[in-house]
Design an enzyme around this catalytic site. Structure first.
Site, PDB file in Angstrom:
ATOM      1  N   CYS A 281      11.525 -15.110   6.589  1.00  0.00           N
ATOM      2  CA  CYS A 281      12.882 -14.577   6.683  1.00  0.00           C
ATOM      3  C   CYS A 281      13.239 -14.297   8.151  1.00  0.00           C
ATOM      4  O   CYS A 281      12.449 -13.691   8.883  1.00  0.00           O
ATOM      5  CB  CYS A 281      13.013 -13.297   5.865  1.00  0.00           C
ATOM      6  SG  CYS A 281      14.700 -12.628   5.862  1.00  0.00           S
TER       7      CYS A 281
ATOM      8  N   CYS B  21      16.753 -10.958  -0.977  1.00  0.00           N
ATOM      9  CA  CYS B  21      17.446 -11.021   0.303  1.00  0.00           C
ATOM     10  C   CYS B  21      18.501 -12.132   0.272  1.00  0.00           C
ATOM     11  O   CYS B  21      18.256 -13.223  -0.243  1.00  0.00           O
ATOM     12  CB  CYS B  21      16.433 -11.301   1.418  1.00  0.00           C
ATOM     13  SG  CYS B  21      17.165 -11.586   3.042  1.00  0.00           S
TER      14      CYS B  21
ATOM     15  N   CYS C   4      17.299 -15.134   3.283  1.00  0.00           N
ATOM     16  CA  CYS C   4      16.239 -16.126   3.038  1.00  0.00           C
ATOM     17  C   CYS C   4      16.192 -16.601   1.597  1.00  0.00           C
ATOM     18  O   CYS C   4      15.459 -17.524   1.263  1.00  0.00           O
ATOM     19  CB  CYS C   4      14.877 -15.568   3.458  1.00  0.00           C
ATOM     20  SG  CYS C   4      14.315 -14.139   2.492  1.00  0.00           S
TER      21      CYS C   4
ATOM     22  N   CYS D 258      -4.613 -35.821  -7.813  1.00  0.00           N
ATOM     23  CA  CYS D 258      -5.787 -35.458  -7.018  1.00  0.00           C
ATOM     24  C   CYS D 258      -6.058 -33.957  -7.074  1.00  0.00           C
ATOM     25  O   CYS D 258      -7.155 -33.504  -6.744  1.00  0.00           O
ATOM     26  CB  CYS D 258      -5.614 -35.923  -5.578  1.00  0.00           C
ATOM     27  SG  CYS D 258      -4.116 -35.347  -4.768  1.00  0.00           S
TER      28      CYS D 258
END
Length: 383
Positions: free
Chosen positions: A62, A89, A92, A349
């Site tokens: 952030c 928030c 972010c 994988c």
């Protein structure tokens, strides 16, 4: 050759990462606080931070001003932060998959899709209430190029597709793709495809225009972060997490194996794999059907086909795979081939572990490997 660098920010995981199969612990408070202060993207998906003084929770990356260490709490996932009373928030956006376009850009992106041949100028952006410098910064961060460069690349990619797929003439493709002059279209095409003129983009019986064929590349947003997907008319050639350190190496390998050039865009295989990934993350898909193009050494291809045989929710050791290949001493070579896999999730994988049951390295991060194994186990129990 025009080099399109895929510069996409690192990932986030918005799901619960705790599971009894592979229990994990958070890093130390000191380590997480240091990562928060340095906005270390390698900790995306590892922890969420709650800020006591504001009541919000954020990603490790952030950009907001950093609180004092005494004023933060760390959580392993969004759910726990919400349960503790914190709200997400707005800067972010920890509830969203990282890479999701911000609301202020949504109208522009919508119009780009609706009118792909329009040549946008700075005054056009201002008419939409957008500051050109802000738009440039976002495209630079997400795509490794400015907005205007992004437009040019997309227009050229669309023109190439019209020539190769729709069998249009170079002149028609030039006009339909927003190029005002034939010379400008030819110059752009030659720069992208190493002096191959547009008239040869369809190829011929000798295959001399093989290097002119585009490999369309685009992003796919997932719960574990954005992925880079590359495909041509044959199928997928690359599906990898955008923050993997070997991504550029893998792109170069695909380029060398196919003699194609990466162009921003998508085709049917992009759309197919995006839908299948959504189903896989929802726990509703066990086996992928989108065609993939496995190209490597004979040994690599043998290992990758062994990976495709590992069933959903199960795992194999490097030793087991080596024995299946009738080469029990090749465990190290199996591990290297496993790491060279260019199809994250699809060629699983992540289902290869050590003989003692512990997790080994993973190109996309061990935390992702652990999440995927847990996810498949949970899905089997739920379904």
């Amino acid at each position: 050759m025009l080099r399109i660098q895929i510069c996409i920010a690192n990932c986030t995981a918005n799901t619960n990462m705790s599971n009894t199969l592979f229990p994990t612990e958070l890093p130390t408070t000191q380590e997480m606080y240091k990562a928060l202060c340095e906005r270390d993207s390698e900790y995306e998906g590892i922890f969420i931070v709650g800020v006591k003084t504001t009541g919000i929770f954020c990603r490790p990356t952030c950009p907001a001003k950093k609180p004092l260490e005494k004023n933060v709490s760390f959580y392993g996932n969004v759910r726990d932060a919400l349960a503790a009373g914190f709200r997400p928030c707005k800067r972010c956006r920890p509830m969203e998959a990282f890479g999701t376009a911000p609301e202020w850009l949504a109208n522009l992106l919508s119009q780009i899709e609706e009118f792909p041949d329009r040549r946008w100028k700075d005054h056009d952006l201002r008419e939409l209430g957008l500051e050109p410098a802000r738009v440039r910064r976002w495209f630079k961060a997400q795509h490794g190029m400015t907005f205007h460069c992004y437009q040019r690349t997309r227009r050229l990619g669309r023109a190439i597709g019209q020539i190769q797929v729709d069998n249009q003439s170079a002149t028609s493709a030039q006009l339909n793709s927003g190029y005002e002059s034939a010379s400008g279209f030819r110059d752009a095409f030659k720069k992208l495809f190493e002096n191959v003129p547009p008239s040869r983009a369809r190829g011929d019986s000798t295959g001399s225009a093989e290097s002119a064929k585009p490999m369309y590349v685009n992003r796919v947003l997932t719960e574990l972060g954005p992925m880079v997907c590359a495909a041509n008319e044959q199928g997928l050639h690359l599906l990898e997490f955008a923050d993997r350190r070997m991504l550029e190496t893998q792109i170069k390998r695909v380029n060398k194996l196919t003699r194609c050039t990466f162009v921003i865009g998508e085709n049917e295989f992009h759309r197919s794999i995006q839908g299948e990934l959504q189903a896989w993350f929802a726990g509703k898909l066990e086996k992928f059907q989108t065609p993939i193009v496995l190209k490597g050494t004979t040994f690599q291809e043998q290992v990758w086909r062994q990976l495709l045989q590992i069933r959903y929710g199960e795992s194999r050791s490097y030793e087991q795979i080596a024995k299946n290949l009738e080469n029990p001493k090749a465990m190290r070579a199996v591990g290297k081939a496993n790491g060279d896999n260019r199809f994250a999730i699809v060629v699983p994988c992540h289902r290869v572990i050590r003989a003692d049951g512990s997790l080994s390295g993973y190109g996309g991060g061990v935390w992702r490997k652990q999440w995927m194994l847990n996810h498949e186990q949970r899905s089997l129990k739920t379904n």
